[in-house]
Design an enzyme around this catalytic site. Structure first.
Site, PDB file in Angstrom:
ATOM      1  CE  LYS A 147      -3.995   7.311   2.891  1.00 17.11           C
ATOM      2  NZ  LYS A 147      -2.668   7.381   2.203  1.00 17.11           N
TER       3      LYS A 147
ATOM      4  CD  GLU B 165       0.320   6.615   4.310  1.00 14.14           C
ATOM      5  OE1 GLU B 165       0.703   7.801   4.392  1.00 14.14           O
ATOM      6  OE2 GLU B 165      -0.584   6.239   3.528  1.00 14.14           O
TER       7      GLU B 165
ATOM      8  CB  CYS C 212      -1.589  10.003   5.343  1.00 15.55           C
ATOM      9  SG  CYS C 212      -0.490  11.286   4.667  1.00 15.55           S
TER      10      CYS C 212
END
Lengths: 552, 552
Positions: free
Chosen positions: B123, B44, B159
């Site tokens: 994200k 990330e 994540c």
């Protein structure tokens, strides 16, 4: 014809002091009732104080607050005040999952009437920028709450709700709201009061409703709530305002959304930016000292402008007799550094003593073979050591007198002049420190009092006096230029090239940016101090220490 | 039959060092290509390092990162690597509103192929708890991204996306995903690796897809990314893992979602909690020192367990020759405090010197008439002054050796033993400090090396030695009991009555809670140090200083 007498109850709660906060609310309701009010509006989270940060995640905290609100409703009724509608801010638990001791809470406002909680509204829009972390600790509400008194329809909103479109603002028209009741915890920033007035007026006119805006007042760590609660009618005209920077209660009579008249002597204030800043700094310091139980403060008085302004703020906040000055001369200290410090103490009437640093400095310098920067830092650290020793011995809170410009560029010695629990001018740029000094002296002149700040402290070239003949401008650009540059880099977040394009010298820009970036670790260990700008160091500006970004 | 060779590229970026981070990525792609990979997955925000905090709001920062990603795609193609699919994390600007210098950014992953950015995923789930503030600095994405190579369908997630239901996880089945590619910046906590393995396996089995999980590695301020990237097939079996606490690259061959085999010697690790903690502390210190450009560290060696463990960690991190110990005896120092410090230095092989504090203490004590607590604090502050002076003189980073238990109850002198830029065992409870010392010595024994920590430092009663015969347990409960109580109050957030119900003495509970609450201002000014638990002091636990909450 309908007529509701509304009390705008602007109080100064202490975070965590639930029972004394509610005791104050009770007294306010009683007084408002005696004045004929049948509706009392308090500020955001007044029951617990605000902001409560991660206390919101401690279930015992939120439960205690909720139980206290129920008990408060009962107490009002028992005292014969059950007919009054009371709108009060507090946290509440949504999901009572105690498995891990965590609460899942909302930021709420309850309507109390007839001895019970008749409705609870949860804030829709949770601010998660600047100093706020409300997405961290609260879940948003998604329902409007309105109620009627005597044919008038009231809707509840909380602070950020009116700064965003959608949600409860969008529901005002559909609900045919006569009066929006807005509970706020809106911290002071220079110039923000006019922004709020404009916002509230716009809310009123766009939704054709009157708006009661009640803010908290008081210092809480690095925030100062400035009060300045206000009432506008449906055409957006201000009906009345509460005082700035102190607890207040004002009354309005509401016959309809467009017929709102004041029923107490509250007045609309004309803003003076320096006066507002000064008062914010005074209130911030007073409440940090008082709410944390310190009897007094101590600070080093160098004869310079920063410590002079801090001493004057402290004296205005807690009385000169509780402000203990220490002159900490070194072998490099000029005569004026001592005489200006004593002149200041004399003008303000504060106790001052001298503790020379020469002996300690000599022992350390000889033992450790220090010179240059390490010897300069030593002097500042011996001063810090003396102040902290006296603080330990006598119980004073130590004030650290660094200004925002110094903090920005790291022009300070960590564990030296930076020692202390509170930094009164942390968010005040050097050029504004001078403006405040002049403003405060002029005010004294106008009132026929002795100006607190020695003229010499204002006009002499600023110097840390850590070596012979040193002045700040040996190491830093002129403060006018430096503060303009810092404003662009820090507050406006412009990049290097953009700042240069504004006419600053490339080498200066590069050097200042590097100084700012490299001082992050020092700032991280600094004392808290009151936020007065839109971008204060601290939780307003969260940057990594480890950071190799090269500006373009 | 399809076959994709995927490289899990676990690298250690530096926040802000965009060009060197991408240079490292380029080398990784080149090496992976030479090993036959046709798909490379990074962690990330690898381009900028992670977390970037409010740098995300600086438009020049995000623009520089975006431009660097485009240039990186071109560079890959120019180097003959355009056929490889590269999935790489970086921030991107959503709304190019530069009016105020602010960026509105997303946390993204782009697919690079054929010299261009062929797709960018943002994200969906933004963590805004614990140490994370992603709602503050990013806006969430709302679209899935998937692509095909050789008939296999890949979907991208970042994540937190896999720790939450809904969003991109819910889309995996609908997309008929063969392999989920997950970019992570998941910081170390003791025991978290198994949690991640379980989560990844569950993701695979519930969605019938293989999962590639690539984490960052390295220290960034108070976080340590532990690496431990892994690959599981669609039945949830672990195929391979990358190393813990160091950069690594492992290859897998994917024929189908359920046929995934390793193509490099990566091995699944058996976890040892103390070993993991030790390695996290070593990596955290090494990267703070290295990434901030310090040549060496300095710390006071008291002969006690805390400074001994810090010295051993530092020596493991940056080499004993770069760890400068200082024995700082006072008139109250026992003989063993000096001999144990020299024994430690001898065992580790680090340079040590003695700087007695007596002369400086005597001068200050006499001048300021100190005794009792103020005289005890003075000793600690003279030690701090000496360490900082030597740091200024010689360029070392000063380490502060306080442990989590001390920080919790405020058992330290601010600007004294707390001075320093980095606190290696800040998140390590006292009882765990002892366990780590024994573990490290045992490891040395097993390897036939000299155990670094003197046995005497481990077994003697802990003492600050600020007055004759003083031991910690004069002022504090036994550490076993204290650490258990602190765990309940701080980590589990239990209330006073709940803790008493677990069998603790009421007076002890009240006293410890009061100590913890009152030390908040000291913690706020403390150095950063590596987080190794689920609740570290710092941005993991945000509480007001001004706080009168009375626990029930």
């Amino acid at each position: 014809m309908a007529s509701v007498r509304l009390a705008l109850a602007q109080t100064n709660p202490v975070v965590g002091a639930i029972s004394s906060n509610l005791e104050e609310c009770f007294q306010q309701v009683k007084l408002a009732a005696a004045e004929g009010a049948n509706l009392v509006l308090f500020g955001e989270m007044v029951a617990t104080g605000y902001p409560i940060e991660d206390l919101a995640q401690r279930h015992t905290f939120v439960e205690q607050a909720e139980q206290a609100i129920s008990a408060f409703a009962t107490r009002l009724s028992d005292a014969g005040l059950g007919d009054i509608h009371v709108v009060i801010g507090h946290p509440a638990i949504v999901a009572p999952d105690k498995a891990n001791g965590w609460a899942i809470a909302q930021n709420c406002a309850s309507v109390l009437h007839g001895g019970t909680v008749v409705g609870t509204y949860a804030k829709h829009h949770l601010p998660n920028y600047s100093v706020f972390d409300e997405y961290r600790v609260f879940v948003p509400g998604n329902e409007s709450l309105n109620f009627e008194i005597d044919g008038l329809r009231f809707s509840i909103l909380i602070c950020e709700d009116i700064w965003q479109s959608g949600g409860p603002v969008a529901a005002l028209k559909g609900n045919n709201t006569d009066v929006a009741l807005v509970l706020n915890g809106s911290p002071f920033e220079a110039g923000k009061q006019q922004t709020r007035r404009d916002l509230v007026a716009k809310l009123a006119t766009e939704n054709n409703c009157a708006v009661a805006y009640v803010n908290l007042v008081g210092g809480q760590d690095d925030l100062v709530f400035d009060g300045a609660s206000l009432m506008v009618d449906a055409i957006g005209a201000i009906v009345t305002e509460c005082a700035n920077f102190e607890a207040d209660r004002q009354l309005v009579d509401i016959s309809s959304r467009s017929e709102v008249v004041k029923a107490s002597p509250g007045a609309i204030k004309s803003g003076d930016e320096l006066e507002d800043i000064w008062n914010a700094l005074v209130l911030g310091l007073r409440d940090y000292v008082g709410k944390n139980g310190f009897p007094s403060v101590i600070l080093g008085l160098s004869g310079g402008i920063d410590s002079a302004v801090c001493a004057a703020i402290a004296a205005d906040a807690i009385g000169a007799q509780n402000v203990h000055g220490v002159s900490l001369p070194s072998v490099y200290s000029s005569d004026h550094s001592k005489s200006d410090a004593f002149d200041l103490a004399d003008r303000i009437g504060l106790p001052i003593r001298t503790e020379a640093i020469a002996d300690m400095v000599a022992v350390a310098e000889n033992q450790l073979k220090l010179d240059g920067l390490s010897a300069e830092n030593l002097q500042a650290r011996v001063r810090g050591l003396i102040l902290m020793s006296l603080s330990n011995l006598e119980g004073h809170l130590t004030l650290t007198t660094g200004n925002k410009t110094e903090l920005a560029v790291g022009y300070s010695t960590i564990y030296g002049d930076s020692v202390g629990g509170y930094a009164p001018i942390k968010d005040v740029a050097k050029t504004v420190v001078w403006q405040l000094a002049r403003w405060r002296n002029e005010r004294a002149d106008k009132l026929g009092q002795t100006p607190p700040i020695p003229e010499n402290s204002i006009v002499k070239p600023p110097s840390a006096e850590l070596r012979p003949g040193q002045v700040d401008q040996d190491s830093l650009p002129e403060y006018d230029l430096l503060d303009s540059l810092l404003e662009l880099y820090i507050d406006e977040r412009l990049g290097r090239d953009e700042i240069i394009a504004r006419g600053f010298e490339q080498a200066t820009v590069d050097r200042v940016i590097q100084l700012v970036d490299r001082a992050e670790w020092k700032r991280r260990q600094g004392a808290i101090g009151p936020k007065i700008t839109g971008m204060a160091f601290g939780r307003d500006r969260r940057l990594p220490i480890t950071n190799r970004f090269k500006q373009n």
